[in-house]
Design a protein around this motif. Sequence first.
Motif, PDB file in Angstrom:
ATOM      1  N   UNK A   1       0.879  -1.003  -0.007  1.00 42.48           N
ATOM      2  CA  UNK A   1       0.120  -0.078  -0.023  1.00 42.48           C
ATOM      3  C   UNK A   1       0.857   1.238   0.053  1.00 42.48           C
ATOM      4  N   UNK A   2       1.980   1.346   0.927  1.00 41.02           N
ATOM      5  CA  UNK A   2       2.705   2.492   0.881  1.00 41.02           C
ATOM      6  C   UNK A   2       3.865   2.693   0.027  1.00 41.02           C
ATOM      7  N   UNK A   3       3.918   1.837  -0.982  1.00 43.50           N
ATOM      8  CA  UNK A   3       5.254   1.964  -2.050  1.00 43.50           C
ATOM      9  C   UNK A   3       5.101   3.028  -2.762  1.00 43.50           C
TER      10      UNK A   3
ATOM     11  N   UNK B   1       3.233  -2.897  10.491  1.00 41.51           N
ATOM     12  CA  UNK B   1       4.664  -3.139  10.042  1.00 41.51           C
ATOM     13  C   UNK B   1       5.009  -3.056   8.611  1.00 41.51           C
ATOM     14  N   UNK B   2       4.085  -3.869   7.798  1.00 40.89           N
ATOM     15  CA  UNK B   2       3.990  -3.545   6.341  1.00 40.89           C
ATOM     16  C   UNK B   2       3.965  -2.259   5.911  1.00 40.89           C
TER      17      UNK B   2
ATOM     18  N   UNK C   1      12.325   0.505   0.016  1.00 38.21           N
ATOM     19  CA  UNK C   1      12.876   0.300  -1.338  1.00 38.21           C
ATOM     20  C   UNK C   1      12.635   1.642  -2.041  1.00 38.21           C
ATOM     21  N   UNK C   2      11.471   2.356  -2.154  1.00 35.56           N
ATOM     22  CA  UNK C   2      11.375   3.414  -2.945  1.00 35.56           C
ATOM     23  C   UNK C   2      12.349   4.502  -2.564  1.00 35.56           C
ATOM     24  N   UNK C   3      12.166   4.844  -0.982  1.00 34.69           N
ATOM     25  CA  UNK C   3      12.856   6.123  -0.529  1.00 34.69           C
ATOM     26  C   UNK C   3      14.637   5.809  -0.654  1.00 34.69           C
TER      27      UNK C   3
ATOM     28  N   UNK D   1       9.239   4.805  -9.588  1.00 35.51           N
ATOM     29  CA  UNK D   1       9.729   3.600 -10.474  1.00 35.51           C
ATOM     30  C   UNK D   1       9.842   2.397  -9.601  1.00 35.51           C
ATOM     31  N   UNK D   2      10.749   2.580  -8.555  1.00 29.96           N
ATOM     32  CA  UNK D   2      10.890   1.522  -7.668  1.00 29.96           C
ATOM     33  C   UNK D   2       9.760   1.050  -6.929  1.00 29.96           C
ATOM     34  N   UNK D   3       9.044   2.100  -6.589  1.00 30.38           N
ATOM     35  CA  UNK D   3       7.622   1.669  -5.856  1.00 30.38           C
ATOM     36  C   UNK D   3       6.579   0.967  -6.711  1.00 30.38           C
TER      37      UNK D   3
END
Length: 515
Positions: A114-116, A165-166, A173-175, A422-424
């Motif tokens: 959800x937060x990617x 936690x997820x 990874x996006x950050x 893009x990573x998100x």
Amino acid sequence: MKEENIPLIKKWTKSVDKRRRNKFQKGFNIPQRWVFAVMGFLALFIAYAMRVCLSIAITEMVIPQTDNGTKTEEGTCPIDKNDPPKESTVGGTYAWDEETQGIILSSFYWGYVVTHLPGGMLAESFGGKYSLGLGILSTAIFTLVTPVAVEWKGSTALIVLRILMGLGEGTTFPALNAMLAQWTPPEERSKIGSMVFAGAQLGTVFATTLSGLILHYSTMGWPAVFYVFGAIGILWFLIWIFICYNNPSEHPFISEGELKYLQDRLSAHTHKKPPPVPWKHLLTSVPVWALIAAQIGHDWGFFTMVTDLPKYMSDVMKYPIKSNGYLSSLPYLCMWFCSIVTSWLADWMITSNMMSRTNVRKLGTTIASIGPGLFIIGASYSGCDRTNVVVLFTLGMTLMGTFYPGMKVNALDLSPNYSGTLMALVNGIGALTGIITPLIVGALTHNKSLTEWRTVFWIVLVVFIITNIIFIVYASGEVQDWNDPEFLWREKEEKIKKAAGESMNDKFELRGEKS
């Protein structure tokens, strides 16, 4: 204050900052991009440690199913009479069946996906320092309260906590990718990127090994696992906020030489304030979808092993918990060594023009797909031969290390400006497999038998082959046109001109009709 004095004050302040920076650098001439790389590595190290420690702890939390230890090779394996007697722990109090355990292990990824995207966009707009740091801090806090929550509401509370936690770790990874775009010159991209991303393997090694030791020796039992890893996460956050910065320009102690070097090497494709994300170009880019396919393949295999290998070692191979921790971590330790060695080799092949960046990414991804798939299948046909099983699993996961100089840094190749988003997108879609694979394992392994697990591993191989073929055919290692702000501005101007021209034509036609 007089307005004419303001430029003088700014000049004086800049001069003072420069003197402070130079004075600091005389005593601590440390390349700050490598400081960031180490802390980024530790970020993933801690994130994965908190994520996977449950995979070991859950083997002691649930009430074990009774068996006489004499099942045939096609069932589960007999208990080795040379194994040490099982140590008593506080665990083994929850009657969770295999499907419930599958839901618990997959629930982390319900929040994770959800937060990617919001995490990536926030990192590109405001920097990744706090979107990464606060995400890991929240995960650490939820890890610390896990034992209390489980005692209070059992599996329901654990599932809710894992979702939370997820949500916290979804920004990781996006950050990191957004910050890598600001700190990593192209000729060091494979080395630094692979070093940072390798924190996932060593975090898994650390979590599985230490969890096994804690469960073996601690009188507290499984709650100690969560207290230890939660505390480590909080400690990392306190160090991170003081020594790491969003980009080289913000860093107060970076040397003038390193600052100039990074600005010169990154200026061509990385911009401080690029235009908004070109969603149409990004979502219709063939290399992007090839990368998504490769990420799905990698995550399907990796999450199956990370989440469920300890269960396989415990339920099928009958390893005692202390040995389970060691042996479940060994494949990831070898995977880490492989990723580091092959990342240096990949950068050397690219800079020496031995192979194009695109082909290096395809080669690394292919080795990391086909090799692990075949060795995992081999392990499933080794029956109860513990030595062969451990060797084959270890060889397979070792080869998976080439994913990191392969497809894992490919988002930085395609679009440094939008690498966080893009990573998100890529990692978020890939992470859906983290929801699916534990559920598949739980549904297919009711009897915890070798034949049931063999089906699980065949599915992994098929997914590896299909996704790798897509990546080989359609992937690219080159910067895409839509990463360039000038390309996007020209396209916008052409659309405006075209719209204006159509509007004028409509007016002329309307005048003609009236006349």
